[in-house]
Design a protein around this motif. Sequence first.
Motif, PDB file in Angstrom:
ATOM      1  N   CYS A   1       1.280   2.106   1.348  1.00  0.00           N
ATOM      2  CA  CYS A   1       0.143   2.594   0.578  1.00  0.00           C
ATOM      3  C   CYS A   1       0.563   3.634  -0.463  1.00  0.00           C
ATOM      4  O   CYS A   1      -0.135   3.834  -1.459  1.00  0.00           O
ATOM      5  N   LEU A   2       1.708   4.281  -0.220  1.00  0.00           N
ATOM      6  CA  LEU A   2       2.136   5.363  -1.106  1.00  0.00           C
ATOM      7  C   LEU A   2       3.375   5.017  -1.925  1.00  0.00           C
ATOM      8  O   LEU A   2       3.704   5.741  -2.860  1.00  0.00           O
ATOM      9  N   GLU A   3       4.078   3.928  -1.602  1.00  0.00           N
ATOM     10  CA  GLU A   3       5.304   3.565  -2.305  1.00  0.00           C
ATOM     11  C   GLU A   3       5.264   2.105  -2.751  1.00  0.00           C
ATOM     12  O   GLU A   3       4.846   1.225  -1.988  1.00  0.00           O
ATOM     13  N   ASP A   4       5.699   1.844  -3.985  1.00  0.00           N
ATOM     14  CA  ASP A   4       5.778   0.474  -4.498  1.00  0.00           C
ATOM     15  C   ASP A   4       6.849  -0.300  -3.734  1.00  0.00           C
ATOM     16  O   ASP A   4       7.788   0.264  -3.167  1.00  0.00           O
ATOM     17  N   GLY A   5       6.721  -1.632  -3.733  1.00  0.00           N
ATOM     18  CA  GLY A   5       7.713  -2.462  -3.054  1.00  0.00           C
ATOM     19  C   GLY A   5       7.287  -3.910  -3.029  1.00  0.00           C
ATOM     20  O   GLY A   5       6.413  -4.327  -3.797  1.00  0.00           O
TER      21      GLY A   5
ATOM     22  N   GLY B   1      -0.604   0.643   8.477  1.00  0.00           N
ATOM     23  CA  GLY B   1      -0.435   1.049   9.868  1.00  0.00           C
ATOM     24  C   GLY B   1      -0.097   2.513  10.066  1.00  0.00           C
ATOM     25  O   GLY B   1       0.184   2.936  11.196  1.00  0.00           O
ATOM     26  N   ASP B   2      -0.111   3.310   8.999  1.00  0.00           N
ATOM     27  CA  ASP B   2       0.168   4.735   9.126  1.00  0.00           C
ATOM     28  C   ASP B   2      -0.871   5.381  10.042  1.00  0.00           C
ATOM     29  O   ASP B   2      -2.060   5.078   9.967  1.00  0.00           O
TER      30      ASP B   2
ATOM     31  N   THR C   1      -5.961   5.041  12.076  1.00  0.00           N
ATOM     32  CA  THR C   1      -4.856   4.201  11.634  1.00  0.00           C
ATOM     33  C   THR C   1      -5.206   3.513  10.322  1.00  0.00           C
ATOM     34  O   THR C   1      -6.320   3.000  10.149  1.00  0.00           O
ATOM     35  N   CYS C   2      -4.251   3.492   9.405  1.00  0.00           N
ATOM     36  CA  CYS C   2      -4.459   2.825   8.121  1.00  0.00           C
ATOM     37  C   CYS C   2      -4.529   1.317   8.340  1.00  0.00           C
ATOM     38  O   CYS C   2      -3.662   0.725   8.999  1.00  0.00           O
ATOM     39  N   LYS C   3      -5.548   0.689   7.780  1.00  0.00           N
ATOM     40  CA  LYS C   3      -5.737  -0.751   7.938  1.00  0.00           C
ATOM     41  C   LYS C   3      -4.696  -1.564   7.172  1.00  0.00           C
ATOM     42  O   LYS C   3      -4.476  -2.740   7.467  1.00  0.00           O
ATOM     43  N   VAL C   4      -4.052  -0.949   6.194  1.00  0.00           N
ATOM     44  CA  VAL C   4      -3.119  -1.672   5.329  1.00  0.00           C
ATOM     45  C   VAL C   4      -1.687  -1.568   5.828  1.00  0.00           C
ATOM     46  O   VAL C   4      -1.025  -2.572   6.071  1.00  0.00           O
TER      47      VAL C   4
END
Length: 204
Positions: free
Chosen positions: A86-90, A144-145, A139-142
């Motif tokens: 969610c915070l880093e491109d990839g 998992g954080d 928990t982040c739905k995208v």
Amino acid sequence: MKFSKFIKSFFLCSFIFAIVLVGAVTFAGCNKKHEHSVSEWTITQDASCNKEGERKGTCTKCGQEVVEKISKLAHTPVTVKGTATCLEDGLSDGEVCSVCGEILVAQVQVTAPGHHDYGEYEQIIDDDITDEFTSHKRTCKVCGDVEIEQCQYENEPHKPTCDADGYTIHRCIECGLEFKHDPVPATGHNFDNSQYQYVTANDK
């Protein structure tokens, strides 16, 4: 004499015509199309997820050898985990076939949204404190954080009565979770300052 030759010629022509007719009928019958019926098949080429197979058998009606293709098998997909968060491109998640290695879903470059998409809060129970929720997580739905925070409580006191214990409800201002704690014993009845009241038989 001429009549005799005519008779011979007639019978000869009739005979030849009959042979040709029978041959034509037989040939037509042998080549007449029909639906083959095969009771036993022999696999001559196994099918896979990237190649058709083949089987052979003999038609029980006409004796002709029948060859059929066997459809390809379905791929066995496995997930290739992407590198994007969610915070880093990839790279995004992808899929490949675990049998033949064919790429089923290609990974693509994705841009991070820059924030998490958290779900609902969940209670975290402290093993040292029975029935008390000391923190919560979501928990982040995208990606998992997991975010863990200490609960911030507001207190709602309930005073004791003569025959009921008092207590305090602790309610988290962030997640709304609550528990009952800080019991205060019931006060019991106090007749010291009471005045007696005369009771007649009719009041009973």
